[in-house]
Motif scaffolding. Structure first.
Motif, mmCIF file in Angstrom:
data_model
loop_
_atom_site.group_PDB
_atom_site.id
_atom_site.type_symbol
_atom_site.label_atom_id
_atom_site.label_comp_id
_atom_site.label_asym_id
_atom_site.label_seq_id
_atom_site.Cartn_x
_atom_site.Cartn_y
_atom_site.Cartn_z
ATOM 1 N N ALA A 116 -16.387 -9.306 -10.397
ATOM 2 C CA ALA A 116 -15.439 -9.005 -9.145
ATOM 3 C C ALA A 116 -14.352 -9.986 -9.318
ATOM 4 O O ALA A 116 -14.237 -11.168 -9.987
ATOM 5 N N ASP A 117 -13.098 -9.549 -8.713
ATOM 6 C CA ASP A 117 -11.729 -10.147 -8.741
ATOM 7 C C ASP A 117 -11.802 -11.110 -7.535
ATOM 8 O O ASP A 117 -11.405 -10.344 -6.450
ATOM 9 N N PRO A 118 -12.070 -12.380 -7.293
ATOM 10 C CA PRO A 118 -11.937 -13.016 -5.931
ATOM 11 C C PRO A 118 -10.670 -13.032 -5.391
ATOM 12 O O PRO A 118 -10.393 -13.000 -4.356
ATOM 13 N N GLU A 119 -9.687 -13.094 -6.383
ATOM 14 C CA GLU A 119 -8.265 -13.124 -5.916
ATOM 15 C C GLU A 119 -7.823 -12.041 -5.029
ATOM 16 O O GLU A 119 -7.356 -11.845 -3.911
ATOM 17 N N LYS A 120 -8.304 -10.665 -5.960
ATOM 18 C CA LYS A 120 -7.901 -9.396 -5.066
ATOM 19 C C LYS A 120 -8.733 -9.294 -3.522
ATOM 20 O O LYS A 120 -8.376 -8.785 -2.615
ATOM 21 N N VAL A 121 -10.252 -9.670 -3.587
ATOM 22 C CA VAL A 121 -10.933 -9.641 -2.640
ATOM 23 C C VAL A 121 -10.237 -10.607 -1.499
ATOM 24 O O VAL A 121 -9.997 -10.227 -0.109
ATOM 25 N N LEU A 122 -9.834 -11.789 -1.703
ATOM 26 C CA LEU A 122 -9.183 -12.594 -0.835
ATOM 27 C C LEU A 122 -7.967 -12.103 -0.341
ATOM 28 O O LEU A 122 -7.706 -11.957 1.013
ATOM 29 N N ALA A 123 -7.108 -11.458 -1.028
ATOM 30 C CA ALA A 123 -5.719 -10.984 -0.677
ATOM 31 C C ALA A 123 -5.988 -9.453 0.177
ATOM 32 O O ALA A 123 -5.167 -9.186 1.106
ATOM 33 N N GLY A 124 -7.262 -9.026 -0.084
ATOM 34 C CA GLY A 124 -7.669 -7.527 0.685
ATOM 35 C C GLY A 124 -7.933 -7.795 2.064
ATOM 36 O O GLY A 124 -8.139 -6.972 2.861
ATOM 37 N N GLY A 125 -8.461 -9.177 2.414
ATOM 38 C CA GLY A 125 -8.839 -9.195 3.786
ATOM 39 C C GLY A 125 -10.481 -9.318 3.924
ATOM 40 O O GLY A 125 -10.853 -9.721 4.988
ATOM 41 N N GLN A 126 -11.129 -8.737 2.878
ATOM 42 C CA GLN A 126 -12.701 -8.743 3.096
ATOM 43 C C GLN A 126 -13.489 -10.281 3.302
ATOM 44 O O GLN A 126 -14.292 -10.410 4.077
ATOM 45 N N ALA A 127 -12.758 -11.152 2.886
ATOM 46 C CA ALA A 127 -13.288 -12.833 2.890
ATOM 47 C C ALA A 127 -13.192 -12.873 4.335
ATOM 48 O O ALA A 127 -14.155 -13.421 4.846
ATOM 49 N N MET A 128 -11.856 -12.895 5.098
ATOM 50 C CA MET A 128 -11.884 -13.120 6.483
ATOM 51 C C MET A 128 -12.687 -12.341 7.248
ATOM 52 O O MET A 128 -13.315 -12.739 8.296
ATOM 53 N N ASP A 129 -13.101 -10.791 6.916
ATOM 54 C CA ASP A 129 -14.033 -10.298 7.946
ATOM 55 C C ASP A 129 -15.434 -10.828 7.555
ATOM 56 O O ASP A 129 -16.260 -10.927 8.585
ATOM 57 N N THR A 130 -15.976 -11.255 6.277
ATOM 58 C CA THR A 130 -16.989 -11.893 6.158
ATOM 59 C C THR A 130 -17.177 -13.156 7.147
ATOM 60 O O THR A 130 -18.317 -13.733 7.627
ATOM 61 N N TRP A 131 -16.155 -14.089 6.923
ATOM 62 C CA TRP A 131 -16.108 -15.311 7.762
ATOM 63 C C TRP A 131 -16.260 -14.847 9.176
ATOM 64 O O TRP A 131 -17.148 -15.781 9.802
ATOM 65 N N ARG A 132 -15.587 -14.080 9.701
ATOM 66 C CA ARG A 132 -15.781 -13.766 11.034
ATOM 67 C C ARG A 132 -17.334 -13.472 11.482
ATOM 68 O O ARG A 132 -17.895 -13.802 12.571
#
Length: 425
Positions: free
Chosen positions: A290-306
């Protein structure tokens, strides 16, 4: 009758002998049960600091620490698992954005974290600045949250490596924190016992770290990587610079706010760089493409944080605590910021109330330091270099003295070193 006398084990190590497996198993178990007294284990810890341990001794000591308690079984979690451990530094909030990012990429992250002591901040202290968030959860919730959300940051349970919990507190007050065999076994006993399949170690090097020089840090990293591999855990270590604080925010709520900036697609470049570097290592170790840079830019990491914060009772939308008193520190001359000493800034934040001197001390969530400049920035006399934040105004003068000494403004070029110094696998 005891199998051994504690004083004989102490003498053996004091005189430079290699401890037998039976001696190690007995002394760790006996100390956990209170048969070996604190003063005896203190003497043994000092002997280990001065005399060292062979790789076989360290491996056996680590195994004995694990055997002192339970070992989590994460076989019910269907995703591959990977964890990260940092040896601690100033402004090191990387666990906060990294855990949800890696989880959003498809890996379950069982992050058992600790509290700060001295000038290095603790992940649990940072997260407890979020209204309602709970550090302690049951093993069942731990596993179900890993399965459903993919991310957990919490305190280790009482049953996990109890020998380490006793010994960790003892080392801190007996001048034996720096013993590499004890650092390695402390970290790895907990990480192996938590049941993760892969582990990435962030070994800090520099003035703001426990390891001040690269050679010592490399020795520690090699020791831990071997311990992990011997226990069937895919283990990699990155050695990273801790001469300058990570990011601009130092202090509990300050660092949460900066972590949320990173998850929102912003944040300081060094924090983003290290988060992505560690994420790539964790994903590779877990066998996930997986490409963490794309995932970070796509907002999925923020959804998981919340989702992760809510699952542990926290409100991700609640305002973070702010300090009652602030003071700006300004440049007294024109020039270039040539260095910002991580240790000095860390001590200033500690004096302001962001850290603790004893493990039972409370922390002030809003206290800390907010840097306004980085090495290499050009400043004029009167420009703000940093902001001191405290709930108790009386704490500011002592912190001011440490902060003034930590920032150097001059005519020369900044001393710079890369953030990533080495990789050991």
């Amino acid at each position: 009758m005891s199998a051994f006398a504690a004083v004989d084990v102490i003498r053996a190590k004091r005189d430079g002998h290699v401890l037998t497996d039976a001696q190690i198993d007995w002394v760790v178990d006996a100390y956990t049960k209170g048969v070996v007294a604190d003063e005896q284990m203190s003497a043994l810890a000092m002997a280990i600091l001065l005399r060292g341990m062979t790789p076989a001794e360290i491996a056996r000591w680590t195994a004995a620490m694990i055997a002192s308690g339970e070992r989590l079984d994460l076989s019910s979690v269907t995703r591959p698992t990977a964890d990260k451990h940092s040896t601690g530094g100033v402004g090191d909030k990387i666990t906060l954005p990294l855990t949800p990012l890696v989880a959003a990429c498809g890996v379950a992250v069982p992050q058992l974290s600790g509290r700060g002591l001295g000038h290095t901040g603790g992940t649990l202290d940072k997260l407890e600045s979020i209204a309602g968030w709970q550090a302690r959860i049951s093993n069942d919730q731990f596993k179900s949250q890993l399965q459903e959300i993919g991310a957990v940051i919490c305190a280790a349970g009482e049953g996990l490596a109890p020998a380490d919990r006793k010994l960790y507190a003892l080392r801190d007050v007996t001048g034996t924190v720096e013993a590499i065999p004890l650092i390695a076994s402390s970290i790895m006993s907990k990480k192996i016992a938590e049941g993760t399949g892969a582990l990435v170690l962030d070994v800090k090097v520099g003035t703001g770290a426990f390891m001040k020089d690269l050679a010592t840090a490399q020795e520690l990293a090699r020791t831990m990587v071997q311990l992990g591999k011997d226990s069937g855990v895919t283990t990699v270590a990155l050695l990273t610079d801790m001469s300058t604080p990570l990011g601009l925010a130092i202090g509990n709520a300050n660092e949460v706010a900066e972590s949320v900036e990173v998850l929102s697609g912003g944040g300081p470049s060094d924090v983003v760089e290290l988060t992505l570097a560690l994420a790539r290592e964790m994903l590779a170790a877990a066998g996930v493409d997986a490409d963490p840079e794309k995932v970070l830019a796509g907002g999925q990491a923020m959804d998981t944080w919340r989702a992760m914060i809510r699952a542990q009772g926290g409100d991700p939308d609640a305002p973070l605590p702010t300090a009652a008193h602030t003071e700006e520190l300004r440049a007294t001359e024109d020039g270039v910021v040539t260095s910002i000493d991580a240790y000095g800034v860390g001590i200033a934040a500690w004096r302001l109330g962001a850290g603790r001197a004893r493990k039972e001390d409370p922390v002030s969530f809003g206290a800390g330091v907010q840097l306004r400049v980085r090495p290499g920035d050009r400043v004029k006399a009167g420009d703000v270099l940093l902001e001191l934040r405290a709930d108790d105004e009386a704490r500011i003068p002592a912190a001011r003295a440490d902060a003034i000494g930590a920032i150097t403004v001059g005519a020369g070029q900044p001393t710079s070193s890369p953030l990533l110094l080495d990789r050991i696998a």
